[in-house]
Enzyme design. Structure first.
Site, short mmCIF file in Angstrom:
data_model
loop_
_atom_site.label_atom_id
_atom_site.label_comp_id
_atom_site.label_asym_id
_atom_site.label_seq_id
_atom_site.Cartn_x
_atom_site.Cartn_y
_atom_site.Cartn_z
N HIS A 17 3.06 -2.26 -7.98
CA HIS A 17 3.14 -2.93 -9.27
C HIS A 17 1.77 -3.15 -9.92
O HIS A 17 1.69 -3.46 -11.10
CB HIS A 17 3.90 -4.27 -9.16
CG HIS A 17 3.17 -5.37 -8.48
ND1 HIS A 17 3.42 -5.75 -7.17
CD2 HIS A 17 2.22 -6.22 -8.92
CE1 HIS A 17 2.66 -6.77 -6.85
NE2 HIS A 17 1.91 -7.08 -7.89
N ASP A 24 6.88 -1.35 -2.60
CA ASP A 24 5.84 -1.91 -3.46
C ASP A 24 4.45 -1.56 -2.94
O ASP A 24 3.55 -2.40 -2.89
CB ASP A 24 5.98 -3.45 -3.60
CG ASP A 24 5.16 -3.98 -4.76
OD1 ASP A 24 4.77 -3.18 -5.63
OD2 ASP A 24 4.90 -5.21 -4.78
N SER A 58 -2.76 -9.52 -5.85
CA SER A 58 -1.85 -8.46 -5.41
C SER A 58 -2.61 -7.22 -4.99
O SER A 58 -3.49 -6.73 -5.71
CB SER A 58 -0.88 -8.10 -6.54
OG SER A 58 0.08 -9.11 -6.71
#
Length: 348
Positions: A155, A185, A292
């Site tokens: 992402h 992911d 992230s």
């Protein structure tokens, strides 16, 4: 025992006589002739007449027993104390003092501290800026090879037209996307023309236990190389994230971060209709938008997870002040290593 509780026929307790150290009663422990009076301060006297054959010897052997036991306990306690001191020393002393165990990749630094882990692993963590027609997303990544392979979240780079990597020394290079796996992911990018980079050491997430101390390194809000620490709060949390590229824009500036679901709740926005679920490591180490793709690290300096999601209250998102409340999630490194070959081949 009070009078009302004393059984009938009991004798009244005898009054205790005050201790008189210099009043010697024949046959008492203070009597120099008494076999146990090894500590009495009295002038030398002729030895007492021997009792039955062997009696004196047996009494002396029994008398030394408690003294020997006390000495043994004292030695054991001293050994324990030394061991404790050694443990404290390993955790606190600087390199060069004692025999501290080094952190993996730390060379001369002392293991067991957050600062040592940060020093050892920091150069292997990068900031990623992915640009597209929808804007620019900021995330983090982990260098896994010296020639520039970097693991991050899907992402972070989903739908990107260009990817720029900034290293811990402030230098920047362009990277290309090698492979992506939206179902996990995960994504693999590679820096162009790189060599001699410091690769992180991938650990064993299967050995992680609840309560283990961990360190997180990433670029929250574009602040490259930010270090936080905490513990592993839980294992095998089911985290659901979007696989839609249009959802993959994790902006800086307090936008709240990547939308996800866990425990029946939806956080940081709508995940959309196209989703995937994976088992995550939960940590209370502070994670914020931009973390992230960064690293969750054990105290040996090994990567045990790729940070992927953080919870922030709905009210905080609406006000633009989303931040960590101690609920962060990371993809276990075993998932990463199992997916590497597929990512190198372009992913799914």
């Amino acid at each position: 025992m009070t009078d009302s509780m004393r059984p009938s026929g009991d004798h009244e307790p005898q009054a205790q006589q005050p201790y008189q150290p210099y009043s010697v009663r024949p046959g008492s422990p203070a009597d120099p002739s008494y076999p146990y009076a090894s500590f009495a301060a009295a002038p030398p006297v002729p030895p007492a007449p021997p009792g039955p054959a062997g009696t004196g010897t047996r009494r002396r052997a029994r008398g030394r027993g408690p003294v020997a036991l006390v000495a043994a306990v004292a030695i054991a306690a001293a050994a324990l104390g030394a061991g404790t001191a050694a443990l404290v020393g390993n955790a606190t002393e600087k390199s060069g003092g004692g025999t501290a165990t080094p952190v993996v990749n730390a060379n001369a630094t002392t293991g067991g501290s957050v600062s040592a882990v940060a020093q050892a692993v920091g150069p292997s963590i990068v900031e990623i800026k992915a640009s597209s027609g929808q804007g620019e997303s900021t995330g983090s990544g982990v260098i896994i090879t010296g020639d520039g392979e970097i693991i991050t979240n899907n992402h972070v780079i989903a739908g990107a037209d260009s990817v720029k990597v900034t290293f811990s020394d402030g230098s920047s290079k362009t990277a290309s996307v090698v492979g992506t796996d939206p179902g996990k992911d995960l994504a693999l990018i590679k820096v162009r023309g790189a060599s001699g980079l410091k690769a992180a050491t991938l650990g064993d997430s299967d050995s992680v236990r609840v309560g283990d101390q961990v360190v997180a390194i990433g670029s929250p809000e574009g602040l490259t190389g930010t270090v936080t620490s905490g513990i592993v709060s839980a294992l095998d949390r089911d985290v659901t994230v979007s696989t839609d590229e249009s959802q993959g824009r994790q902006q800086g500036g307090g936008s709240g971060g990547w939308p996800f679901e866990f425990g029946g709740g939806r956080y940081n926005g709508d995940v959309g209709s196209s989703t995937t679920t994976y088992k995550a490591i939960q940590t209370d180490a502070s994670l914020n938008p931009g973390n992230s793709g960064g690293a969750l690290i054990n105290m040996k300096g090994q990567i045990i997870g790729i940070n992927s999601a953080m919870y922030s209250p709905s009210g905080a998102q609406a006000s633009g002040s989303a931040g960590s409340v101690g609920l962060g999630f990371a993809i276990p490194v075993e998932t990463v290593t199992a997916d590497l070959d597929a990512l190198r081949d372009g992913g799914s």
